[in-house]
Every structure is written in C-alpha cells, then in structure tokens.
Design a protein around this motif. Structure first.
Motif, PDB file in Angstrom:
ATOM      1  N   TYR A 106     -17.221   9.332   2.700  1.00 29.75           N
ATOM      2  CA  TYR A 106     -15.904   9.452   2.076  1.00 29.75           C
ATOM      3  C   TYR A 106     -15.285   8.061   1.956  1.00 29.75           C
ATOM      4  CZ  TYR A 106     -15.943  14.512   2.305  1.00 29.75           C
ATOM      5  OH  TYR A 106     -16.250  15.837   2.106  1.00 29.75           O
ATOM      6  N   TYR A 107     -14.818   7.758   0.752  1.00 28.70           N
ATOM      7  CA  TYR A 107     -14.236   6.460   0.458  1.00 28.70           C
ATOM      8  C   TYR A 107     -12.777   6.612   0.051  1.00 28.70           C
ATOM      9  CZ  TYR A 107     -19.100   4.920   0.057  1.00 28.70           C
ATOM     10  OH  TYR A 107     -20.435   4.631   0.291  1.00 28.70           O
ATOM     11  N   CYS A 108     -11.973   5.695   0.535  1.00 26.21           N
ATOM     12  CA  CYS A 108     -10.587   5.598   0.109  1.00 26.21           C
ATOM     13  C   CYS A 108     -10.480   4.569  -1.006  1.00 26.21           C
ATOM     14  CB  CYS A 108      -9.727   5.175   1.297  1.00 26.21           C
ATOM     15  SG  CYS A 108      -8.002   4.901   0.911  1.00 26.21           S
ATOM     16  N   ALA A 109      -9.655   4.859  -1.999  1.00 26.81           N
ATOM     17  CA  ALA A 109      -9.435   3.937  -3.110  1.00 26.81           C
ATOM     18  C   ALA A 109      -7.946   3.866  -3.416  1.00 26.81           C
ATOM     19  CB  ALA A 109     -10.201   4.396  -4.348  1.00 26.81           C
ATOM     20  N   ALA A 110      -7.482   2.698  -3.845  1.00 29.54           N
ATOM     21  CA  ALA A 110      -6.056   2.537  -4.125  1.00 29.54           C
ATOM     22  C   ALA A 110      -5.846   1.556  -5.263  1.00 29.54           C
ATOM     23  CB  ALA A 110      -5.324   2.056  -2.873  1.00 29.54           C
ATOM     24  N   ASP A 111      -4.716   1.717  -5.918  1.00 35.12           N
ATOM     25  CA  ASP A 111      -4.348   0.796  -6.989  1.00 35.12           C
ATOM     26  C   ASP A 111      -2.868   0.962  -7.301  1.00 35.12           C
ATOM     27  OD1 ASP A 111      -6.352  -0.809  -9.109  1.00 35.12           O
ATOM     28  OD2 ASP A 111      -4.315  -0.469  -9.830  1.00 35.12           O
TER      29      ASP A 111
ATOM     30  N   PHE B 215       0.830  -1.213   0.000  1.00 35.72           N
ATOM     31  CA  PHE B 215       0.000   0.000   0.000  1.00 35.72           C
ATOM     32  C   PHE B 215       0.859   1.256   0.000  1.00 35.72           C
ATOM     33  CE2 PHE B 215      -3.603   2.569   0.598  1.00 35.72           C
ATOM     34  CZ  PHE B 215      -3.393   3.459   1.659  1.00 35.72           C
ATOM     35  N   ALA B 216       2.047   1.171   0.565  1.00 36.91           N
ATOM     36  CA  ALA B 216       2.925   2.338   0.664  1.00 36.91           C
ATOM     37  C   ALA B 216       3.349   2.872  -0.703  1.00 36.91           C
ATOM     38  CB  ALA B 216       4.158   1.995   1.490  1.00 36.91           C
ATOM     39  N   SER B 217       3.228   2.068  -1.745  1.00 37.38           N
ATOM     40  CA  SER B 217       3.617   2.509  -3.084  1.00 37.38           C
ATOM     41  C   SER B 217       2.436   2.533  -4.054  1.00 37.38           C
ATOM     42  CB  SER B 217       4.721   1.603  -3.647  1.00 37.38           C
ATOM     43  OG  SER B 217       4.272   0.263  -3.709  1.00 37.38           O
ATOM     44  N   TYR B 218       1.228   2.540  -3.539  1.00 35.06           N
ATOM     45  CA  TYR B 218       0.030   2.602  -4.366  1.00 35.06           C
ATOM     46  C   TYR B 218      -0.419   4.046  -4.584  1.00 35.06           C
ATOM     47  CZ  TYR B 218      -1.168  -2.390  -4.380  1.00 35.06           C
ATOM     48  OH  TYR B 218      -1.195  -3.742  -4.596  1.00 35.06           O
ATOM     49  N   THR B 219      -0.949   4.311  -5.748  1.00 35.14           N
ATOM     50  CA  THR B 219      -1.688   5.555  -5.954  1.00 35.14           C
ATOM     51  C   THR B 219      -2.983   5.456  -5.147  1.00 35.14           C
ATOM     52  OG1 THR B 219      -0.775   5.932  -8.158  1.00 35.14           O
ATOM     53  CG2 THR B 219      -2.912   6.937  -7.667  1.00 35.14           C
ATOM     54  N   THR B 220      -3.268   6.497  -4.390  1.00 33.93           N
ATOM     55  CA  THR B 220      -4.405   6.451  -3.472  1.00 33.93           C
ATOM     56  C   THR B 220      -5.240   7.715  -3.624  1.00 33.93           C
ATOM     57  OG1 THR B 220      -3.038   5.194  -1.928  1.00 33.93           O
ATOM     58  CG2 THR B 220      -5.080   6.105  -1.071  1.00 33.93           C
ATOM     59  N   ALA B 221      -6.536   7.563  -3.498  1.00 27.82           N
ATOM     60  CA  ALA B 221      -7.427   8.710  -3.672  1.00 27.82           C
ATOM     61  C   ALA B 221      -8.577   8.644  -2.682  1.00 27.82           C
ATOM     62  CB  ALA B 221      -7.973   8.743  -5.094  1.00 27.82           C
TER      63      ALA B 221
END
Length: 128
Positions: A94-99, A29-35
């Motif tokens: 509010y939702y967190c999203a990552a990829d 997760f530390a290197s994921y794009t997160t929004a």
C-alpha cells in the motif's frame, strides 16, 4: 518537496482490521489531496481511497466501499486508512500519494499520474 512515510502494515487474518498512516514531512501536507494506492504481485497499481484537499470529501474504489475509511488526523498530520473486514485479495503493498490538487473530479483523484509525492509503501498481508 514533501516526504511521505507509511506505517501500520502487517499480517492479519481474513476478517481482521489494520490501520495505515501516511505522515507528511511538512505543514503543507495538511492541505494536500492524498490517496492510497496498492499493488499486488503481478498486478498493476490500483487506486484504493482518496481524500480531497479539504479533508472532507472521500473517494473509494468499489471493492473497498463499506470496509475501508480514509480520514485526516490533523493532530498528527497524517492521512489514515482504517481497513476492516479484510480479505486475502486485499494483500498488497500500500502506497500513500499526495499532491497540491484542488479538485473533487474523481478521474483526477483516482489516477496515480495526478500525484507528485509518493511514500515507500507498506506491506499488508491477509491470510485466509
């Protein structure tokens, strides 16, 4: 498979502040794009803020620029959203999203379809 958990929502008066945190379940997760996205009752989900995979390039929707700050807390493996000068129109889930995206192309960062991993959401209510 990364699990995301959002915390920090709540009820606040207009003009107040809240800090949301998105925790990832593994080190990747530390290197994921997160929004962060949000959805108000009766409205479509909208992009709020995003952070590229390096953690150094932020993106914001116009309505929150100057009021919200997205940043990565490496010590806690979270991506946080500091929200200040809150307005009633900020009320939403509010939702967190990552990829594992490697891009700084705004249309990709700001699109919900770019993200495979989502949290369960946290409610933010701003009273007038």
């Amino acid at each position: 498979q990364v699990r995301l958990v959002e915390t920090g929502g709540g009820l606040v008066q207009a003009g107040g502040s809240l800090r949301l945190s998105c925790a990832g379940s593994d080190d990747a997760f530390a290197s994921y794009t997160t929004a962060w996205f949000r959805q108000a009752p009766g409205k479509e989900r909208e992009f709020v803020a995003g952070l590229d995979w390096t953690g150094s390039v932020p993106f914001y929707t116009d309505s929150v620029k100057g009021r919200f700050t997205i940043f990565r807390d490496y010590a806690n493996n979270t991506v946080d959203l500091q929200m200040t000068s809150l307005k009633p129109e900020d009320t939403a889930i509010y939702y967190c999203a990552a990829d594992a995206l490697v891009t700084v192309y705004p249309p990709v960062i700001m699109s919900g379809t770019s993200y495979d991993y989502w949290g369960q959401g946290t409610q933010v209510t701003v009273s007038s």
